[in-house]
Every structure is written in structure tokens, then in C-alpha cells.
Design a protein around this motif. Structure first.
Motif, mmCIF file in Angstrom:
data_model
loop_
_atom_site.group_PDB
_atom_site.id
_atom_site.type_symbol
_atom_site.label_atom_id
_atom_site.label_comp_id
_atom_site.label_asym_id
_atom_site.label_seq_id
_atom_site.Cartn_x
_atom_site.Cartn_y
_atom_site.Cartn_z
ATOM 1 N N ARG A 134 -0.405 -9.243 4.818
ATOM 2 C CA ARG A 134 -0.774 -8.092 3.995
ATOM 3 C C ARG A 134 -0.112 -6.815 4.506
ATOM 4 O O ARG A 134 0.326 -5.968 3.713
ATOM 5 C CB ARG A 134 -2.299 -7.920 3.966
ATOM 6 C CG ARG A 134 -3.017 -8.998 3.171
ATOM 7 C CD ARG A 134 -4.422 -8.547 2.765
ATOM 8 N NE ARG A 134 -5.257 -8.229 3.914
ATOM 9 C CZ ARG A 134 -5.987 -9.115 4.579
ATOM 10 N NH1 ARG A 134 -5.982 -10.392 4.216
ATOM 11 N NH2 ARG A 134 -6.741 -8.734 5.587
ATOM 12 N N ALA A 170 2.456 -4.587 2.339
ATOM 13 C CA ALA A 170 2.166 -3.168 2.116
ATOM 14 C C ALA A 170 3.297 -2.300 2.647
ATOM 15 O O ALA A 170 3.739 -1.342 1.991
ATOM 16 C CB ALA A 170 0.843 -2.794 2.796
ATOM 17 N N ASP A 194 6.448 -2.507 0.304
ATOM 18 C CA ASP A 194 6.330 -1.742 -0.935
ATOM 19 C C ASP A 194 6.370 -0.235 -0.685
ATOM 20 O O ASP A 194 7.033 0.508 -1.416
ATOM 21 C CB ASP A 194 5.050 -2.125 -1.672
ATOM 22 C CG ASP A 194 5.108 -3.530 -2.249
ATOM 23 O OD1 ASP A 194 6.213 -3.968 -2.611
ATOM 24 O OD2 ASP A 194 4.064 -4.187 -2.331
ATOM 25 N N LEU A 195 5.676 0.221 0.331
ATOM 26 C CA LEU A 195 5.634 1.660 0.605
ATOM 27 C C LEU A 195 6.970 2.179 1.123
ATOM 28 O O LEU A 195 7.406 3.274 0.752
ATOM 29 C CB LEU A 195 4.505 1.970 1.596
ATOM 30 C CG LEU A 195 3.101 1.850 0.997
ATOM 31 C CD1 LEU A 195 2.041 1.820 2.092
ATOM 32 C CD2 LEU A 195 2.824 2.997 0.030
ATOM 33 N N THR A 242 6.113 7.481 4.632
ATOM 34 C CA THR A 242 5.106 6.423 4.706
ATOM 35 C C THR A 242 4.398 6.505 6.054
ATOM 36 O O THR A 242 5.044 6.494 7.090
ATOM 37 C CB THR A 242 5.755 5.040 4.546
ATOM 38 O OG1 THR A 242 6.388 4.944 3.268
ATOM 39 C CG2 THR A 242 4.716 3.937 4.667
ATOM 40 N N THR A 253 -1.485 5.010 5.415
ATOM 41 C CA THR A 253 -1.325 4.543 4.035
ATOM 42 C C THR A 253 -0.979 3.055 3.987
ATOM 43 O O THR A 253 -1.401 2.349 3.071
ATOM 44 C CB THR A 253 -0.241 5.347 3.292
ATOM 45 O OG1 THR A 253 0.998 5.266 4.019
ATOM 46 C CG2 THR A 253 -0.642 6.800 3.158
ATOM 47 N N ILE A 254 -0.223 2.575 4.971
ATOM 48 C CA ILE A 254 0.081 1.137 5.033
ATOM 49 C C ILE A 254 -1.203 0.349 5.223
ATOM 50 O O ILE A 254 -1.461 -0.643 4.540
ATOM 51 C CB ILE A 254 1.076 0.840 6.171
ATOM 52 C CG1 ILE A 254 2.431 1.491 5.888
ATOM 53 C CG2 ILE A 254 1.247 -0.675 6.340
ATOM 54 C CD1 ILE A 254 3.382 1.454 7.065
ATOM 55 N N GLU A 271 -4.274 1.266 4.598
ATOM 56 C CA GLU A 271 -5.150 1.383 3.425
ATOM 57 C C GLU A 271 -4.713 0.433 2.322
ATOM 58 O O GLU A 271 -5.544 -0.219 1.686
ATOM 59 C CB GLU A 271 -5.152 2.823 2.920
ATOM 60 C CG GLU A 271 -5.932 3.782 3.813
ATOM 61 C CD GLU A 271 -5.850 5.215 3.322
ATOM 62 O OE1 GLU A 271 -5.015 5.501 2.423
ATOM 63 O OE2 GLU A 271 -6.616 6.064 3.835
ATOM 64 N N ARG A 272 -3.408 0.354 2.072
ATOM 65 C CA ARG A 272 -2.941 -0.557 1.019
ATOM 66 C C ARG A 272 -3.176 -2.007 1.412
ATOM 67 O O ARG A 272 -3.479 -2.852 0.554
ATOM 68 C CB ARG A 272 -1.463 -0.321 0.712
ATOM 69 C CG ARG A 272 -0.947 -1.250 -0.380
ATOM 70 C CD ARG A 272 0.386 -0.849 -0.943
ATOM 71 N NE ARG A 272 0.333 0.400 -1.689
ATOM 72 C CZ ARG A 272 1.339 0.855 -2.445
ATOM 73 N NH1 ARG A 272 2.475 0.143 -2.553
ATOM 74 N NH2 ARG A 272 1.234 1.985 -3.092
ATOM 75 N N VAL A 308 4.723 -3.785 -7.380
ATOM 76 C CA VAL A 308 4.053 -3.790 -6.086
ATOM 77 C C VAL A 308 3.453 -5.163 -5.818
ATOM 78 O O VAL A 308 2.801 -5.751 -6.669
ATOM 79 C CB VAL A 308 2.942 -2.726 -6.048
ATOM 80 C CG1 VAL A 308 2.111 -2.859 -4.777
ATOM 81 C CG2 VAL A 308 3.548 -1.329 -6.129
ATOM 82 N N GLY A 309 3.691 -5.672 -4.611
ATOM 83 C CA GLY A 309 3.107 -6.942 -4.213
ATOM 84 C C GLY A 309 3.869 -8.159 -4.698
ATOM 85 O O GLY A 309 3.421 -9.280 -4.484
#
Length: 211
Positions: free
Chosen positions: A22, A26, A29-30, A39, A43-44, A46-47, A100-101
């Protein structure tokens, strides 16, 4: 009050692998969307839906996560894609801006990560060498590595103009149309004879000797 029972070792390993995955997704994508500098670890995390301390546990630093994102994405594309399809696969993944993802975003991350520290620079060089090796045999000529480097330079230039600079009309051009034009021209690069310079072939454009 009784404490929760300890997880079996196999389950702990499975949870750790899922958390690591995960964080990689994350970060991928960020980094692709916002670049490395914009980034944050927060934030990483949290995503990914985890505590940010786990990023440091599994990757050591944000830089370490970036390095692994690049290595994993690039190597996976190399392993899963035949050499003759590699350029188009990389081009399309960048043109379609994967959701995303999902999908491969290595080129986007690559473009926004150039110059990021010695560790990442080493990974970028290694990936470049691996892509060159995969592409250099497509022409069947002795100068295959040069042709591969030219193809890669074009690919990165297109990516820079579309995803980083966002220059129109390329930024919003239809992916199929861009692929049609680029792949058509690329075919000439692979098929061109090894010695095709005007000075040697006598074709139009030959340099005129001054008297």
C-alpha cells in the motif's frame, strides 16, 4: 483486562507485505501526480491508510521509497513486456495517465524524480541501461545501443512536454493519434541502414564542396 492475542508469524508477515504494498502504491501515485518535493511522508501514509512511522520502518526514508517505486515499476515492465512492445507500452502508460491505484506510472515518476540524490540517480541509470539493452536488439545493427538511446530520449522528451510542462497541443492530444505518429516514425529508426548519411550515400542533401 486481557491483551489481544499475538498474531501468528505467517499472518504478521502477510500484514507487513500488504502494508508495504500500500505504501508503494501510494508513493507511486503521489510522486507521479505531484512530484517528489511536493509529496510528504504524511500524505503518503494517509493515502496508504497506515501510520507514517511504517514508511520509515520499511523504506528508511521518503527517498528510499522513491528508489524502490522506480525500481519495482521499471523492472516489472521489463519482465512482463516483449522488447518489440516495450516502447509502445511505456508511451501509452504515460499518455493515458493511469488512474490512481492502477497501471504503470514509472515514466511519470521518473520524469519528476531526475536529480533526486545519489541513491535514486543510481537506480535511474540502472533502469536506463536495462531499457537500452532491451531496445538495442530491435534494429539488428551494430549501432543498436545508439538507436535505443535516441528512442528513449524521444520518449522522455514526449513525457516531459506532456506531463510536466503540459504544453499544448501535446498535453491533451489523443493517445492513439500520438502513438500512430510516433510509432510510425520510430519504425524508420529501427529500419534505417547503418550508413545512411547524405555524405556517404550521395542522396539529395549531400554537402557541396566549395571551390
Amino acid at each position: 483486562m486481557e491483551s489481544a492475542p499475538a498474531l501468528p508469524s505467517q499472518e504478521r508477515r502477510r500484514d507487513a507485505a500488504a502494508t508495504r504494498r500500500r505504501l508503494l502504491e501510494a508513493g507511486r501515485d503521489l510522486f507521479a501526480e505531484h512530484g517528489y518535493e511536493r509529496t510528504t511522508v504524511r500524505t503518503i501514509a494517509e493515502r496508504a491508510g497506515v501510520n507514517q512511522a511504517l514508511l520509515f520502518r520499511y523504506f528508511g526514508s521518503k527517498q528510499g521509497l522513491l528508489t524502490e517505486v522506480l525500481a519495482q515499476g521499471g523492472l516489472e515492465q521489463l519482465r512482463s513486456t516483449p522488447p518489440e512492445e516495450l516502447f509502445e507500452a511505456a508511451l501509452r502508460s504515460m499518455l493515458t495517465r493511469s488512474a490512481v491505484g492502477a497501471g504503470d506510472r514509472t515514466l511519470e515518476v521518473y520524469l519528476r524524480s531526475i536529480g533526486r540524490g545519489d541513491e535514486t540517480a543510481g537506480t535511474l541509470r540502472e533502469l536506463g541501461e536495462e531499457y537500452q539493452k532491451a531496445l538495442s536488439g530491435l534494429s539488428g545493427t551494430a549501432d543498436g545501443p545508439l538507436r535505443a538511446d535516441l528512442a528513449m530520449a524521444w520518449l522522455l522528451g514526449i513525457g516531459m512536454m506532456r506531463t510536466v510542462v503540459a504544453r499544448e497541443p501535446l498535453a491533451d492530444a489523443d493517445p492513439d493519434e500520438v502513438c500512430r505518429l510516433v510509432l510510425g516514425a520510430l519504425g524508420h529508426l529501427w529500419a534505417a541502414p547503418e550508413r545512411g548519411c547524405p555524405e556517404e550515400s550521395g542522396e539529395p542533401g549531400e554537402r557541396v564542396q566549395e571551390h
